[in-house]
Design a protein around this motif. Structure first.
Motif, mmCIF file in Angstrom:
data_model
loop_
_atom_site.group_PDB
_atom_site.id
_atom_site.type_symbol
_atom_site.label_atom_id
_atom_site.label_comp_id
_atom_site.label_asym_id
_atom_site.label_seq_id
_atom_site.Cartn_x
_atom_site.Cartn_y
_atom_site.Cartn_z
ATOM 1 N N ALA A 147 30.565 11.320 -41.072
ATOM 2 C CA ALA A 147 31.145 10.964 -42.011
ATOM 3 C C ALA A 147 31.423 9.363 -42.216
ATOM 4 N N ALA A 148 32.034 9.372 -40.551
ATOM 5 C CA ALA A 148 33.182 8.576 -40.527
ATOM 6 C C ALA A 148 31.995 7.375 -39.931
ATOM 7 N N ASN A 149 30.991 7.551 -39.478
ATOM 8 C CA ASN A 149 29.642 6.417 -39.061
ATOM 9 C C ASN A 149 29.214 6.359 -39.950
ATOM 10 N N LEU A 150 28.708 6.532 -41.859
ATOM 11 C CA LEU A 150 28.268 6.538 -42.445
ATOM 12 C C LEU A 150 29.458 5.223 -43.440
ATOM 13 N N ALA A 151 30.371 5.733 -43.277
ATOM 14 C CA ALA A 151 31.083 5.257 -44.181
ATOM 15 C C ALA A 151 32.484 3.743 -43.691
ATOM 16 N N ALA A 152 32.248 4.014 -42.427
ATOM 17 C CA ALA A 152 32.884 2.471 -41.748
ATOM 18 C C ALA A 152 32.135 1.104 -42.407
ATOM 19 N N PRO A 153 30.925 1.074 -42.327
ATOM 20 C CA PRO A 153 31.102 -0.183 -42.610
ATOM 21 C C PRO A 153 31.787 -0.339 -43.964
ATOM 22 N N MET A 154 31.637 0.058 -45.399
ATOM 23 C CA MET A 154 32.505 -0.063 -46.032
ATOM 24 C C MET A 154 33.888 -0.291 -45.594
ATOM 25 N N PHE A 155 34.263 -0.380 -44.441
ATOM 26 C CA PHE A 155 35.528 -0.910 -43.851
ATOM 27 C C PHE A 155 35.485 -2.067 -42.976
ATOM 28 N N GLY A 156 34.681 -2.572 -42.933
ATOM 29 C CA GLY A 156 34.254 -3.422 -42.443
ATOM 30 C C GLY A 156 34.012 -3.722 -41.020
ATOM 31 N N ARG A 157 33.725 -1.743 -40.280
ATOM 32 C CA ARG A 157 33.592 -1.971 -38.878
ATOM 33 C C ARG A 157 31.660 -0.734 -39.322
ATOM 34 N N VAL A 158 31.520 -1.792 -38.035
ATOM 35 C CA VAL A 158 30.487 -0.835 -37.056
ATOM 36 C C VAL A 158 30.427 0.673 -36.492
ATOM 37 N N PRO A 159 29.707 0.938 -35.882
ATOM 38 C CA PRO A 159 30.276 1.537 -34.187
ATOM 39 C C PRO A 159 29.410 1.129 -33.026
ATOM 40 N N LEU A 160 29.237 1.239 -31.890
ATOM 41 C CA LEU A 160 28.791 0.655 -31.018
ATOM 42 C C LEU A 160 28.159 2.173 -30.673
ATOM 43 N N SER A 161 26.634 2.374 -30.356
ATOM 44 C CA SER A 161 26.457 3.462 -30.215
ATOM 45 C C SER A 161 26.018 3.650 -28.575
ATOM 46 N N CYS A 162 26.896 5.103 -28.272
ATOM 47 C CA CYS A 162 26.766 5.645 -27.064
ATOM 48 C C CYS A 162 26.060 6.724 -26.721
ATOM 49 N N ILE A 163 24.326 6.821 -27.389
ATOM 50 C CA ILE A 163 23.101 7.028 -27.397
ATOM 51 C C ILE A 163 21.670 5.356 -26.585
ATOM 52 N N ALA A 164 22.038 5.399 -25.646
ATOM 53 C CA ALA A 164 21.274 4.342 -24.774
ATOM 54 C C ALA A 164 19.762 4.435 -23.885
ATOM 55 N N SER A 165 18.546 3.714 -24.526
ATOM 56 C CA SER A 165 17.948 3.734 -24.046
ATOM 57 C C SER A 165 17.237 3.285 -22.573
ATOM 58 N N ALA A 166 16.704 3.270 -21.967
ATOM 59 C CA ALA A 166 16.733 2.696 -19.975
ATOM 60 C C ALA A 166 16.864 1.336 -20.495
ATOM 61 N N ALA A 167 15.916 0.823 -21.981
ATOM 62 C CA ALA A 167 15.778 -0.519 -22.239
ATOM 63 C C ALA A 167 17.072 -0.982 -22.957
ATOM 64 N N ASP A 168 18.001 -0.853 -22.873
ATOM 65 C CA ASP A 168 19.196 -1.537 -23.994
ATOM 66 C C ASP A 168 19.674 -1.646 -22.780
ATOM 67 N N ARG A 169 20.604 -3.415 -22.987
ATOM 68 C CA ARG A 169 21.334 -3.533 -22.268
ATOM 69 C C ARG A 169 22.738 -3.833 -22.681
ATOM 70 N N LEU A 170 22.930 -2.958 -23.630
ATOM 71 C CA LEU A 170 24.196 -2.947 -23.733
ATOM 72 C C LEU A 170 24.785 -1.235 -24.019
ATOM 73 N N VAL A 171 25.953 -1.280 -23.553
ATOM 74 C CA VAL A 171 25.257 0.749 -23.268
ATOM 75 C C VAL A 171 27.066 0.741 -22.936
ATOM 76 N N VAL A 172 27.487 1.748 -23.874
ATOM 77 C CA VAL A 172 29.029 1.524 -23.814
ATOM 78 C C VAL A 172 28.968 3.370 -22.713
ATOM 79 N N ARG A 173 30.119 3.017 -21.422
ATOM 80 C CA ARG A 173 30.713 3.843 -20.454
ATOM 81 C C ARG A 173 30.408 4.859 -20.563
ATOM 82 N N SER A 174 30.678 5.875 -21.952
ATOM 83 C CA SER A 174 31.321 7.480 -21.493
ATOM 84 C C SER A 174 30.925 7.915 -23.132
ATOM 85 N N PRO A 175 29.942 9.147 -22.883
ATOM 86 C CA PRO A 175 30.465 9.863 -25.015
ATOM 87 C C PRO A 175 31.296 10.052 -24.998
ATOM 88 N N ILE A 176 32.307 10.067 -24.675
ATOM 89 C CA ILE A 176 33.885 10.114 -24.917
ATOM 90 C C ILE A 176 33.635 9.543 -25.841
#
Length: 270
Positions: free
Chosen positions: A57-86
């Protein structure tokens, strides 16, 4: 009385760690009583269900508060990754759209200059409420701050793509050498998050900062990042700034009460 105090402590800890975990715990506690759940595994399971639902729900609601999530799910083609799913599990991966665009542009630039290079993001901000602290950081409270890992090489000088010294990207400090600038030398502040974690040093691999990519990233941040994305400050330890030959005025020292910044790059925008 002890039981209520324990519940209050759990709510406090979960709230400080995840922002929304305390609320999920209270809802799960009420649900477990309604359904007569007494065994710990059942209570834990229902908490995890509610916490997962709150995180979604936070992922869906955060844009209403001016924030967006950086994804922790990265493909081999992604060049921006979050270090850990934690980081996503603890809801520490939220930024303003402007900071997200800056991070993606930095990663794209690094991939263009050094093909295949992965840029690693670390702590960002919680999804809601301006001013809510993201401990142990002192300033990650408005969606406008983000930490990046340094780029690393092994003992033979080979670049290690997407690697960090520690599993979460923090606490693998670059130790100063004799003669380095040490602004906090001799201070013994009792209220500080400038921890050295000396006991952890031997647990991490002997990686070193890869100077070429790190300097290129900081150079882009202090030029394009400032001009196009409103970057305001970058925190780096003085001894590391000097070692990299950086003189730009946007590079600052964070102060002696804040955490060390020779294990990560901290950026913030207006």
């Amino acid at each position: 009385m002890f039981r209520y105090a324990l519940h209050a402590l759990i709510v406090l800890i979960l709230t400080l760690l995840t922002q929304i975990g305390g609320i999920a715990y209270l809802i799960a506690l009420a649900a477990s009583r309604i359904f007569g759940m007494r065994r710990f595994p059942a209570k834990l399971a229902i908490f995890l269900v509610f916490y997962a639902g709150a995180t979604f729900a936070a992922n869906l609601a955060a844009p209403m508060f001016g924030r967006v999530p950086l994804s922790c799910i990265a493909s081999a083609a992604d060049r921006l990754v979050v270090r850990s799913p934690i980081y996503c599990l603890l809801n520490r991966n939220y930024v303003t759209p402007g900071v997200r665009d800056l991070a993606k542009a930095l990663a794209a630039h690094m991939d263009k200059e050094f093909p295949g290079t992965v840029t690693v993001a670390l702590d960002a901000n919680f999804p809601f409420v301006r001013g809510f602290p993201l401990l142990p950081h002192l300033s990650h409270a408005d969606g406008k701050k983000l930490d990046f890992a340094y780029y690393y090489k092994d003992v033979d000088g080979a670049f290690l793509n997407g690697a960090t010294r520690s599993p979460i990207g923090y606490f693998g400090f670059e130790q100063p050498v004799p003669g380095d600038e040490l602004p906090c030398e001799g201070r013994n502040d009792w209220l500080t998050t400038r921890w050295n974690f000396d006991a952890l040093r031997s647990l991490f691999p002997a990686y070193r900062i890869e100077e070429q990519r790190t300097s290129a990233a900081i150079g882009w941040l202090t030029s394009e990042g400032v001009a196009k994305f409103g970057l305001q400050k970058i925190f780096i330890e003085p001894h590391l700034k000097n070692a990299l030959g950086i003189t730009d005025s946007h590079i600052r020292f964070q102060g002696c009460r804040a955490a060390r910044h020779d294990d990560h790059i901290h950026i913030q925008v207006d």
